[in-house]
Design an enzyme around this catalytic site. Structure first.
Site, PDB file in Angstrom:
ATOM      1  N   ARG A  16       3.344  18.178   0.458  1.00  0.00           N
ATOM      2  CA  ARG A  16       3.289  16.718   0.520  1.00  0.00           C
ATOM      3  C   ARG A  16       4.507  16.059  -0.131  1.00  0.00           C
ATOM      4  NH1 ARG A  16      -2.805  16.876  -1.722  1.00  0.00           N
ATOM      5  NH2 ARG A  16      -2.025  18.920  -2.392  1.00  0.00           N
ATOM      6  N   GLY A  81      -4.056  29.767  -2.051  1.00  0.00           N
ATOM      7  CA  GLY A  81      -5.125  29.118  -2.799  1.00  0.00           C
ATOM      8  C   GLY A  81      -4.999  29.319  -4.306  1.00  0.00           C
ATOM      9  N   ASP A 109       1.468  20.860 -11.597  1.00  0.00           N
ATOM     10  CA  ASP A 109       1.880  19.598 -10.962  1.00  0.00           C
ATOM     11  C   ASP A 109       1.299  18.402 -11.703  1.00  0.00           C
ATOM     12  OD1 ASP A 109      -0.755  19.961 -10.136  1.00  0.00           O
ATOM     13  OD2 ASP A 109      -0.382  19.373  -8.052  1.00  0.00           O
ATOM     14  N   TYR A 392      47.447  16.435 -16.438  1.00  0.00           N
ATOM     15  CA  TYR A 392      47.249  17.605 -15.584  1.00  0.00           C
ATOM     16  C   TYR A 392      48.493  17.857 -14.751  1.00  0.00           C
ATOM     17  CZ  TYR A 392      44.660  20.593 -12.256  1.00  0.00           C
ATOM     18  OH  TYR A 392      44.208  21.634 -11.483  1.00  0.00           O
TER      19      TYR A 392
HETATM   20  C1  UD1 Z   1      -6.281  21.092  -7.022  1.00  0.00           C
HETATM   21  C2  UD1 Z   1      -7.782  21.378  -7.188  1.00  0.00           C
HETATM   22  C3  UD1 Z   1      -8.532  20.064  -7.223  1.00  0.00           C
HETATM   23  C4  UD1 Z   1      -8.018  19.197  -8.368  1.00  0.00           C
HETATM   24  C5  UD1 Z   1      -6.493  19.002  -8.231  1.00  0.00           C
HETATM   25  C6  UD1 Z   1      -5.954  18.330  -9.496  1.00  0.00           C
HETATM   26  C7  UD1 Z   1      -8.276  23.503  -6.089  1.00  0.00           C
HETATM   27  C8  UD1 Z   1      -8.845  24.140  -4.860  1.00  0.00           C
HETATM   28  N1  UD1 Z   1      -8.238  22.161  -6.073  1.00  0.00           N
HETATM   29  O1  UD1 Z   1      -6.078  20.462  -5.777  1.00  0.00           O
HETATM   30  O2  UD1 Z   1      -9.905  20.291  -7.423  1.00  0.00           O
HETATM   31  O3  UD1 Z   1      -8.645  17.954  -8.359  1.00  0.00           O
HETATM   32  O4  UD1 Z   1      -5.842  20.277  -8.109  1.00  0.00           O
HETATM   33  O5  UD1 Z   1      -4.628  17.993  -9.319  1.00  0.00           O
HETATM   34  O6  UD1 Z   1      -7.936  24.186  -7.010  1.00  0.00           O
HETATM   35  N2  UD1 Z   1      -0.974  26.766  -6.465  1.00  0.00           N
HETATM   36  C9  UD1 Z   1      -0.738  28.131  -6.577  1.00  0.00           C
HETATM   37  N3  UD1 Z   1      -1.025  28.926  -5.520  1.00  0.00           N
HETATM   38  C10 UD1 Z   1      -1.539  28.451  -4.354  1.00  0.00           C
HETATM   39  C11 UD1 Z   1      -1.800  27.064  -4.253  1.00  0.00           C
HETATM   40  C12 UD1 Z   1      -1.520  26.246  -5.331  1.00  0.00           C
HETATM   41  O7  UD1 Z   1      -0.259  28.604  -7.600  1.00  0.00           O
HETATM   42  O8  UD1 Z   1      -1.773  29.246  -3.439  1.00  0.00           O
HETATM   43  C13 UD1 Z   1      -0.639  25.893  -7.593  1.00  0.00           C
HETATM   44  C14 UD1 Z   1       0.313  24.785  -7.205  1.00  0.00           C
HETATM   45  O9  UD1 Z   1       1.669  25.196  -7.414  1.00  0.00           O
HETATM   46  C15 UD1 Z   1      -0.105  23.659  -8.134  1.00  0.00           C
HETATM   47  C16 UD1 Z   1      -1.574  23.927  -8.402  1.00  0.00           C
HETATM   48  O10 UD1 Z   1      -1.800  25.259  -8.033  1.00  0.00           O
HETATM   49  O11 UD1 Z   1       0.590  23.698  -9.356  1.00  0.00           O
HETATM   50  C17 UD1 Z   1      -2.486  22.996  -7.642  1.00  0.00           C
HETATM   51  O12 UD1 Z   1      -2.203  23.098  -6.261  1.00  0.00           O
HETATM   52  P1  UD1 Z   1      -2.301  21.852  -5.280  1.00  0.00           P
HETATM   53  O13 UD1 Z   1      -2.014  22.331  -3.914  1.00  0.00           O
HETATM   54  O14 UD1 Z   1      -1.559  20.709  -5.793  1.00  0.00           O
HETATM   55  O15 UD1 Z   1      -3.881  21.554  -5.375  1.00  0.00           O
HETATM   56  P2  UD1 Z   1      -4.602  20.164  -5.149  1.00  0.00           P
HETATM   57  O16 UD1 Z   1      -4.795  19.947  -3.707  1.00  0.00           O
HETATM   58  O17 UD1 Z   1      -3.925  19.103  -5.915  1.00  0.00           O
HETATM   59 MG    MG Z   2      -2.116  19.003  -6.900  1.00  0.00          MG
END
Ligand code: UD1
Ligand code: MG
Length: 460
Positions: A16, A81, A109, A392
């Site tokens: 995003r 995930g 994040d 220079y």
């Molecule tokens: C996630 C949570 C959500 C919460 C939100 C808060 C889950 C399923 N959802 O959603 O409940 O409200 O954060 O901001 O956990 N990441 C990995 N590996 C992956 C995917 C993501 O390490 O495969 C890391 C990303 O780099 C990031 C964090 O996990 O730092 C969260 O990922 P993001 O995709 O932002 O999750 P949200 O949709 O925000």
């Molecule tokens: Mg997030």
């Protein structure tokens, strides 16, 4: 309470953000999200600090190592995930299944996550005897976040992602911040059974909480500071969070006795230090480890990057990087100080003056349209407008030395390396190529020719 491990999730792409750069390497107030979260987590002194990487893994790992050389890098595989990220981390950190004690998990994040919030979560986790505790926040607008679903008695049942939620679940304002503390054994067990039966087809870490509930006690703590747990998924959220964070910093300085005329257009980074009775005028950016002493006036429209400004100095409509501005010095408007300058007390650098690695002695003035690069100027010297140090020669950078109480005429050129003594006066338009002794006058020939009655060709 000692942390056995901390796992920071940084494997996501951050689609995003629409960027060629991984989301966690975007910056808020001059520091990447990852650097900020790692610093807050490191302060808890976990036995192991792990960062999970996958998207542009090498780049993220390199950044993480630059912030903390003891970091343990975990590679997430191709299965997506947040739950998969933790599965991969636990496989590495708990290979023998012997890990005990609390494990902290945090997304990266959320750039304003601070140590105080994490401390409160840990203390709560311990006091409540939970096996898993999630940090939550109550938001006016919970859109996009996972919702905390509670039982009628108030106990936490599960977390439902926005995309999987029904209308009554969407009406919940308590959200998952993506910060958790788990007992190590409970975590190992809970992430084992995850599946991807959900709207996004991913392994959700949020489901681990529901699993933990089957065998243990789970709970939630609402963060007292909503800003500290705000997640950034796109650049609109980043701009909003940056603005709120900046306003907080400006307000803190105003309460410490700094006048900030317009906090909306004044951007001050976290590590800047301002003394009492400093004034910061609109359109100014104070960055890095810049320091400003009492009664100095910065701006309008000034950028300081790792600059030191002493008491009573003024810096107007200028850019100053890695330079020292002495007491009561007067800089600008439109001065460009590149790294390595030291301007002593009562100096002046005026309009359209550029300097680099210059040392300007006390009371010396470079008021107009000049370049002083690799230059050493004594005290109470005056440099005429349009004067250049030719530092220079195409191969080497050479230094220009000009003594004290020197009057340099307008439009001089100092061809470095060159030395000019004290109490020297130079004629306008001089080209100084050779040493000039103390107490002398120097000028170079510049014959003026007049052709009387001359007309341009078209008039002839
Ligand atoms: C996630 C949570 C959500 C919460 C939100 C808060 C889950 C399923 N959802 O959603 O409940 O409200 O954060 O901001 O956990 N990441 C990995 N590996 C992956 C995917 C993501 O390490 O495969 C890391 C990303 O780099 C990031 C964090 O996990 O730092 C969260 O990922 P993001 O995709 O932002 O999750 P949200 O949709 O925000
Ligand atoms: Mg997030």
């Amino acid at each position: 309470m000692a942390l056995s491990a901390a796992i920071i999730l940084a494997a996501g792409e951050g689609t995003r953000m629409r960027s060629s750069k991984p989301k966690v390497l975007h910056e808020l107030a001059g520091k990447t999200f990852l650097e900020r979260v790692m610093a807050s987590v490191s302060a808890l002194d976990p036995e192991t600090l792990a960062v999970v990487v996958h998207y542009q893994a090498e780049r993220v790992a390199k950044a993480a190592q630059s912030y903390n050389e003891h970091v343990e890098i975990v590679q997430q595989d191709d299965i997506p995930g947040t739950g998969r990220a933790v599965q991969c981390a636990m496989k590495q950190l708990d290979s023998d299944g012997q890990l005990t004690g609390p494990v902290l998990i945090a997304a990266s994040d959320m750039p304003l996550l601070d140590t105080a919030t994490l401390d409160a979560l840990l203390a709560f986790h311990k006091a409540s005897g939970n096996d898993a505790t999630v940090l939550t926040a109550n938001l006016e607008d919970p859109t996009g976040y996972g919702r905390i679903i509670r039982d009628s008695d108030g106990s936490v049942l599960r977390i439902v992602e926005q995309k999987d939620a029904n209308s009554s679940e969407l009406a919940v304002h308590e959200i998952n911040t993506s910060v958790y503390v788990f007992d190590a054994a409970v975590l190992a067990r809970s992430v084992q059974g995850l599946d991807s039966q959900n709207a996004q087809g991913e392994f959700y870490l949020t489901d681990a909480l529901e699993s933990a509930r089957k065998t243990g006690k789970v709970g939630a703590l609402a963060a007292s500071d909503a800003l500290s747990v705000e997640g950034v998924n796109d650049r609109v959220q980043l701009a909003n969070l940056s603005r709120k964070h900046n306003l907080r910093i400006c307000e803190r300085w105003m309460r410490e006795g700094v006048t900030i005329l317009d906090p909306e257009t004044t951007w001050i980074e976290d590590d800047v230090e301002l003394a009492q009775d400093v004034t910061v005028l609109p359109g100014s950016f104070l960055q890095g480890h810049s320091t400003v002493a009492e009664n100095a006036v910065i701006g309008p429209y000034t950028t300081l990057i790792d600059a030191q400004v002493e008491a009573g100095a003024t810096v107007e409509r200028s850019r100053v990087q890695e330079s020292h501005i002495g007491t009561d010095a007067n800089i600008g408007p439109w001065t460009y100080l590149r790294p390595g300058n030291r301007l002593e007390e009562g100096t002046k650098a005026g309009a359209f003056v550029e300097m680099k690695k210059a040392h300007i002695g006390a009371g010396t003035k470079v008021p107009h349209l000049s370049y002083m690069g690799d230059a050493e100027l004594g005290e109470h010297t005056n440099i005429g407008g349009g004067t250049i140090s030719a530092n220079y020669d195409g191969v080497h950078k050479n230094r220009t030395h000009i003594g004290s109480n020197v009057h340099v005429g307008a439009g001089n050129l100092f061809v470095a390396p060159v030395e000019v003594g004290d109490n020297v006066t130079t004629g306008a338009g001089s080209v100084i190529r050779h040493a000039v002794p103390d107490d002398s006058m120097v000028y170079s020939e510049n014959t003026q020719h007049v052709v009387e009655g001359w007309k341009p060709e078209w008039e002839r």
